[in-house]
Design an enzyme around this catalytic site. Structure first.
Site, PDB file in Angstrom:
ATOM      1  N   CYS A  78      -1.743   9.513   3.923  1.00 57.88           N
ATOM      2  CA  CYS A  78      -1.810   8.963   2.565  1.00 57.88           C
ATOM      3  C   CYS A  78      -3.135   9.407   1.887  1.00 57.88           C
ATOM      4  CB  CYS A  78      -1.583   7.399   2.394  1.00 57.88           C
ATOM      5  SG  CYS A  78      -2.726   6.675   3.568  1.00 57.88           S
ATOM      6  N   GLU A 138       0.572  -1.304  -0.002  1.00 54.04           N
ATOM      7  CA  GLU A 138      -0.035  -0.045   0.063  1.00 54.04           C
ATOM      8  C   GLU A 138       0.987   1.350   0.012  1.00 54.04           C
ATOM      9  OE1 GLU A 138      -3.296  -0.338  -0.542  1.00 54.04           O
ATOM     10  OE2 GLU A 138      -2.349  -2.373  -0.933  1.00 54.04           O
TER      11      GLU A 138
HETATM   12  P1  NAP Z   1       8.923   4.804   3.577  1.00 52.87           P
HETATM   13  O1  NAP Z   1      10.054   5.384   3.689  1.00 52.87           O
HETATM   14  O2  NAP Z   1       8.631   3.877   2.307  1.00 52.87           O
HETATM   15  O3  NAP Z   1       9.066   3.321   4.764  1.00 52.87           O
HETATM   16  C1  NAP Z   1       8.087   2.605   5.024  1.00 52.87           C
HETATM   17  C2  NAP Z   1       8.748   1.408   5.666  1.00 52.87           C
HETATM   18  O4  NAP Z   1       9.612   0.871   4.782  1.00 52.87           O
HETATM   19  C3  NAP Z   1       9.664   1.657   6.874  1.00 52.87           C
HETATM   20  O5  NAP Z   1       9.405   0.812   7.836  1.00 52.87           O
HETATM   21  C4  NAP Z   1      10.863   1.878   6.176  1.00 52.87           C
HETATM   22  O6  NAP Z   1      11.899   1.568   7.250  1.00 52.87           O
HETATM   23  C5  NAP Z   1      10.933   0.591   5.407  1.00 52.87           C
HETATM   24  N1  NAP Z   1      11.621   0.585   4.430  1.00 52.87           N
HETATM   25  C6  NAP Z   1      12.605   1.474   3.845  1.00 52.87           C
HETATM   26  N2  NAP Z   1      13.458   0.792   2.940  1.00 52.87           N
HETATM   27  C7  NAP Z   1      13.254  -0.592   2.841  1.00 52.87           C
HETATM   28  C8  NAP Z   1      13.912  -1.516   2.087  1.00 52.87           C
HETATM   29  N3  NAP Z   1      14.720  -1.318   1.316  1.00 52.87           N
HETATM   30  N4  NAP Z   1      13.517  -2.695   2.151  1.00 52.87           N
HETATM   31  C9  NAP Z   1      12.301  -3.002   2.886  1.00 52.87           C
HETATM   32  N5  NAP Z   1      11.786  -1.841   3.935  1.00 52.87           N
HETATM   33  C10 NAP Z   1      12.233  -0.744   3.676  1.00 52.87           C
HETATM   34  O7  NAP Z   1       7.548   5.349   3.772  1.00 52.87           O
HETATM   35  P2  NAP Z   1       7.349   6.217   5.055  1.00 52.87           P
HETATM   36  O8  NAP Z   1       8.033   7.469   5.050  1.00 52.87           O
HETATM   37  O9  NAP Z   1       7.479   5.467   6.543  1.00 52.87           O
HETATM   38  O10 NAP Z   1       5.598   6.270   5.046  1.00 52.87           O
HETATM   39  C11 NAP Z   1       4.965   7.559   4.303  1.00 52.87           C
HETATM   40  C12 NAP Z   1       4.464   6.802   3.034  1.00 52.87           C
HETATM   41  O11 NAP Z   1       3.543   6.086   3.302  1.00 52.87           O
HETATM   42  C13 NAP Z   1       3.705   8.070   2.233  1.00 52.87           C
HETATM   43  O12 NAP Z   1       4.120   7.681   0.688  1.00 52.87           O
HETATM   44  C14 NAP Z   1       2.352   7.456   2.340  1.00 52.87           C
HETATM   45  O13 NAP Z   1       1.393   7.970   1.297  1.00 52.87           O
HETATM   46  C15 NAP Z   1       2.376   6.026   2.411  1.00 52.87           C
HETATM   47  N6  NAP Z   1       1.195   5.537   3.061  1.00 52.87           N
HETATM   48  C16 NAP Z   1       0.413   4.796   2.493  1.00 52.87           C
HETATM   49  C17 NAP Z   1      -0.635   4.048   3.160  1.00 52.87           C
HETATM   50  C18 NAP Z   1      -1.773   3.354   2.264  1.00 52.87           C
HETATM   51  O14 NAP Z   1      -2.647   2.691   2.789  1.00 52.87           O
HETATM   52  N7  NAP Z   1      -1.885   3.662   0.972  1.00 52.87           N
HETATM   53  C19 NAP Z   1      -0.996   4.547   4.361  1.00 52.87           C
HETATM   54  C20 NAP Z   1       0.014   5.151   4.933  1.00 52.87           C
HETATM   55  C21 NAP Z   1       1.008   5.727   4.415  1.00 52.87           C
HETATM   56  P3  NAP Z   1      12.891   2.815   7.641  1.00 52.87           P
HETATM   57  O15 NAP Z   1      12.063   3.669   8.658  1.00 52.87           O
HETATM   58  O16 NAP Z   1      13.922   2.155   8.558  1.00 52.87           O
HETATM   59  O17 NAP Z   1      13.288   3.254   6.444  1.00 52.87           O
END
Ligand code: NAP
Length: 522
Positions: free
Chosen positions: A327, A293
């Site tokens: 999001c 997501e």
């Molecule tokens: P993110 O930077 O993509 O991180 C999400 C998760 O992925 C974190 O736990 C992060 O760990 C981990 N991660 C990073 N690199 C990775 C890799 N190579 N392999 C596996 N895991 C990895 O996103 P965010 O800043 O936390 O969240 C914001 C985003 O989430 C926005 O784009 C928002 O729109 C989206 N979102 C979507 C929904 C939906 O339902 N569609 C809901 C909520 C949020 P680290 O923190 O250690 O980097």
């Protein structure tokens, strides 16, 4: 849980959000903020097979309103420990998959009850760890409780008899069985709700989990993992391996014993995980399932016949609630030319009333953005926006200590501009003028995302048009674009917003299950 207990399970209802105008709740929240503050700096270990493991490398979880305050110091898993956690989860799966569904569900019911008891403490931690206002924090907690209650009931439904067409001479059945080890990788923005929802859905369906929380919200995840063990969840079912995604993310995703990845986060990370998970590692016996997501670029369309005041209110709340870091946040208002000037004037006045400051103080509507990198990246988008349109509100940093930004509105933005196309994930709203409703619909669908959208109109034909053509997973009419409720608005997006998992919906648990059909000759 026995049959009598099962019969007593009431239909699911949403957890109400606290009304902090009530002096008792406000006093409880103040007390919780003080109590949680006293825990600042506490160390949180990894949990693998129920054992606490301290590592040398640490994640310092800070308060974005006061970055010098350390909320907690969380052990950070090495690649080796993460691999061991996956082995433990694979071993535990053999017993957990045979644990009756009602027992698995009972842990979620008990966890929901404990979260209710500790609600204000969790609220307070969210205020400090990710900068949520009291109300936003409490809505996050209400959603976490809802996920536990909803998925527990759903697991019992999937464990029950499934409809099958009878045939003479055979006894047939179809049962849902779990997949195996899941890597659960949540974001920080619904730091409790999404983390709890993804982890509990995997567990209650009989899978075992390695939970890698976001590095920005690892303490609340540590609290939840402790709580699950407190309610008796067997060791090894939920393993807690915080660590930097860029360091341990790839080895977890690529591990041959990981059967599925449940991810919520940015488009970039989601696509990377999807690609990596598609490669078959030596010894791997399955095609990994990826539920991803991802981001959004959500629009509220305001038609010429709309109630402008109501639309202004919805846009302001959807764009600036939790600093635009949802999001589902409205990041584009697409407004009919006939009411455009009046809309912008009213919006600017409304945004001027938004208070920004420490979210521990309930008079502040907007708190800080989550970290320094976010502050920088959002500020860069504001500079881009100033060139791409007309800055009509905000645009500046507030203070110099925490990561605070003014609610920012940029008008007269071209639909193809970068701030109209790219996810900013902060308090920045683009206002776009549409020639007419046709044009507004065209603009609404012109990004690569498709998560939420809303339309303000009183015209049934316009509503019908949007029902058919506005291509988003969650479409709302005459209401804000945020605030999806578990069970009520199953949530998930189209296109680059992800796999449309519909979290909080009746299909969600199927993503953690596979069906086994059995036939016996009579
Ligand atoms: P993110 O930077 O993509 O991180 C999400 C998760 O992925 C974190 O736990 C992060 O760990 C981990 N991660 C990073 N690199 C990775 C890799 N190579 N392999 C596996 N895991 C990895 O996103 P965010 O800043 O936390 O969240 C914001 C985003 O989430 C926005 O784009 C928002 O729109 C989206 N979102 C979507 C929904 C939906 O339902 N569609 C809901 C909520 C949020 P680290 O923190 O250690 O980097």
């Amino acid at each position: 849980m026995n049959t009598t207990t099962l019969e007593r399970i009431t239909p699911f209802v949403n957890e109400p959000i606290k009304d902090f105008k009530n002096p008792t709740d406000a006093a409880a929240m103040e007390a919780a903020l003080a109590a949680v503050k006293r825990t600042f700096g506490k160390a949180y270990p990894l949990i693998v097979n129920g054992e606490a493991i301290e590592t040398e490398k640490k994640i310092r979880s800070i308060d974005p309103a006061h970055p010098s305050e350390v909320i907690g110091i969380v052990s950070s898993a090495s690649r080796e420990t993460a691999m061991r956690a996956i082995d433990v989860a694979a071993h535990t799966f053999e017993s957990w998959r045979k644990t009756p569904a009602d027992e698995r569900a009972s842990y979620l019911f008990k966890a929901a009850a404990l979260l209710r008891e500790r609600r204000f403490h969790y609220d307070a931690l969210l205020v400090y760890e990710v900068g949520k206002s009291w109300v936003e924090a409490d809505a996050d907690m209400a959603e976490a409780i809802d996920f536990l209650e909803f998925y527990a009931r759903e697991a019992l439904r999937y464990a029950g008899p499934q409809p099958i067409t009878p045939v003479a001479g055979e006894r047939n059945e179809m049962v849902y069985i779990p997949l195996g080890v899941g890597a659960v990788i949540p974001p920080w923005n619904f730091a409790c709700a999404i983390m709890v929802g993804m982890a509990s859905a995997a567990i209650v369906t009989g899978n075992t989990v390695v939970l890698k929380p976001s590095s920005d919200s690892a303490v609340i995840a540590a609290w939840f993992v402790d709580l699950m063990h407190e309610v008796g969840l067997p060791k090894g079912v939920l393993n807690f391996i915080p660590g930097s995604g860029s360091e341990i993310g790839d080895p977890i995703v690529a591990h041959p014993k990981v059967r599925f990845i449940s991810f919520t986060g940015s488009k970039e990370t989601g696509l990377h995980i999807n690609e990596l998970a598609a490669k078959t590692a030596p010894g791997q016996k399955w095609i990994k399932r990826v539920v991803a997501e991802m981001g959004g670029k959500d629009s509220i369309v305001v038609a010429g016949d709309a109630d402008v005041d109501a639309a202004v209110e919805a846009v302001a709340v959807s764009a600036f609630g939790f600093q635009g870091q949802k999001c589902s946040a409205c990041s584009r208002a697409i407004v009919d030319a006939s009411i455009y000037d009046a809309f912008v004037a009213k919006l600017v006045a409304r945004v001027g009333m938004i208070t920004v400051g420490d979210p521990a103080d309930p008079k502040n509507y907007m708190g800080p953005v989550v970290n320094e990198a976010a502050l920088k990246s959002i500020s860069e988008y504001i500079e881009i926006g100033k060139k791409e349109g007309r800055l009509v509100a905000g645009g500046k940093r507030v203070g110099s200590e925490g990561f605070f930004l003014e609610p920012t509105v940029i008008a007269d933005v071209d639909p193809a501009a970068r701030i109209s196309q790219e996810e900013i994930f902060g308090p920045v709203l683009a206002v776009i003028k549409a020639r007419d409703y046709e044009h507004a619909m065209e603009i609404a669908n012109n990004t690569e995302f498709g998560l939420t959208g809303s339309v303000y109109t009183t015209d049934e034909q316009k509503i019908e048009r949007a029902r058919e053509d506005f291509f988003v997973g969650n479409l709302y009419f005459n209401r804000k674009s945020t605030g999806a409720l578990v069970g009520v608005h199953p949530f998930g997006g189209f296109n680059m917003s992800g796999t449309d998992s519909k979290a909080g919906g009746r299909d969600y648990l199927l993503l953690f299950l596979q069906a086994k059909s059995m036939s016996r000759k009579l």
